[in-house]
Write an enzyme that holds these catalytic residues in place. Structure first.
Site, PDB file in Angstrom:
ATOM      1  N   ILE A  32     -46.078   5.867  20.858  1.00 38.25           N
ATOM      2  CA  ILE A  32     -46.312   7.072  21.666  1.00 38.25           C
ATOM      3  C   ILE A  32     -45.029   7.535  22.363  1.00 38.25           C
ATOM      4  CG2 ILE A  32     -46.993   5.968  23.847  1.00 38.25           C
ATOM      5  CD1 ILE A  32     -49.426   7.882  23.860  1.00 38.25           C
ATOM      6  N   GLY A  94     -38.752  -8.099  27.142  1.00 37.75           N
ATOM      7  CA  GLY A  94     -39.058  -6.678  27.257  1.00 37.75           C
ATOM      8  C   GLY A  94     -40.445  -6.307  26.773  1.00 37.75           C
ATOM      9  N   HIS A 101     -46.910  -7.268  18.366  1.00 38.71           N
ATOM     10  CA  HIS A 101     -46.600  -6.056  17.607  1.00 38.71           C
ATOM     11  C   HIS A 101     -45.156  -6.105  17.149  1.00 38.71           C
ATOM     12  CE1 HIS A 101     -45.974  -5.298  21.901  1.00 38.71           C
ATOM     13  NE2 HIS A 101     -44.969  -4.506  21.570  1.00 38.71           N
ATOM     14  N   HIS A 103     -42.085  -3.618  16.074  1.00 38.63           N
ATOM     15  CA  HIS A 103     -41.563  -2.258  16.072  1.00 38.63           C
ATOM     16  C   HIS A 103     -40.805  -2.045  14.763  1.00 38.63           C
ATOM     17  CE1 HIS A 103     -41.893  -1.607  20.574  1.00 38.63           C
ATOM     18  NE2 HIS A 103     -41.880  -2.929  20.548  1.00 38.63           N
TER      19      HIS A 103
END
Ligand code: AMP
Length: 115
Positions: A32, A94, A101, A103
């Site tokens: 998002i 982070g 997940h 990235h």
């Protein structure tokens, strides 16, 4: 099959996401807040908090996710120029969403070391 995180809500279709791939084991959707022209998150449907929590029982799903990332990168046209795959783990890593997940980022030159 999904935990109580924002990603669990995406798996259960309780909140919207731009889904680019789904199968029995994993889901991929666009970030998002993209950090690159292409920024996709690939997650297991199983609610594993982070890579720090995986066990030998997760071997099949982890292998499946990596192969899926490669296929999505091909589909997104990233393979020729290259791309980056990152998983953040815990506070200093982070991580902000505690559902494992990966990235998948591409479409621009990446810097090293990352911030
Ligand atoms: P991390 O900081 O590694 O835990 O990454 C979490 C990622 O989830 C960030 O890049 C966020 O922009 C992304 N994110 C958070 N909420 C959503 C959402 N509802 N849909 C898509 N991506 C999201």
């Amino acid at each position: 099959m999904s935990g109580d995180t924002i990603f669990g809500k995406i798996i259960r279709r309780e909140i919207p996401a731009t889904i680019v791939y789904e199968d029995d084991l994993c889901l991929a959707f666009r970030d998002i807040v993209p950090q690159a022209p292409t920024h996709i998150l690939v997650i297991p449907k199983q609610p594993i908090p982070s890579l720090a929590d995986v066990t030998a029982e997760d071997k099949a799903v982890l292998g499946h996710i990596l192969i899926t990332i490669k296929q999505i990168a091909d589909q997104e046209g990233l393979t020729e120029k290259g791309y980056r795959v990152v998983t953040n783990i815990g506070e200093e890593g982070g991580q902000t969403v505690f559902h494992l997940h990966f990235h998948l980022m591409g479409g621009r030159g990446m810097h090293w070391p990352p911030g």
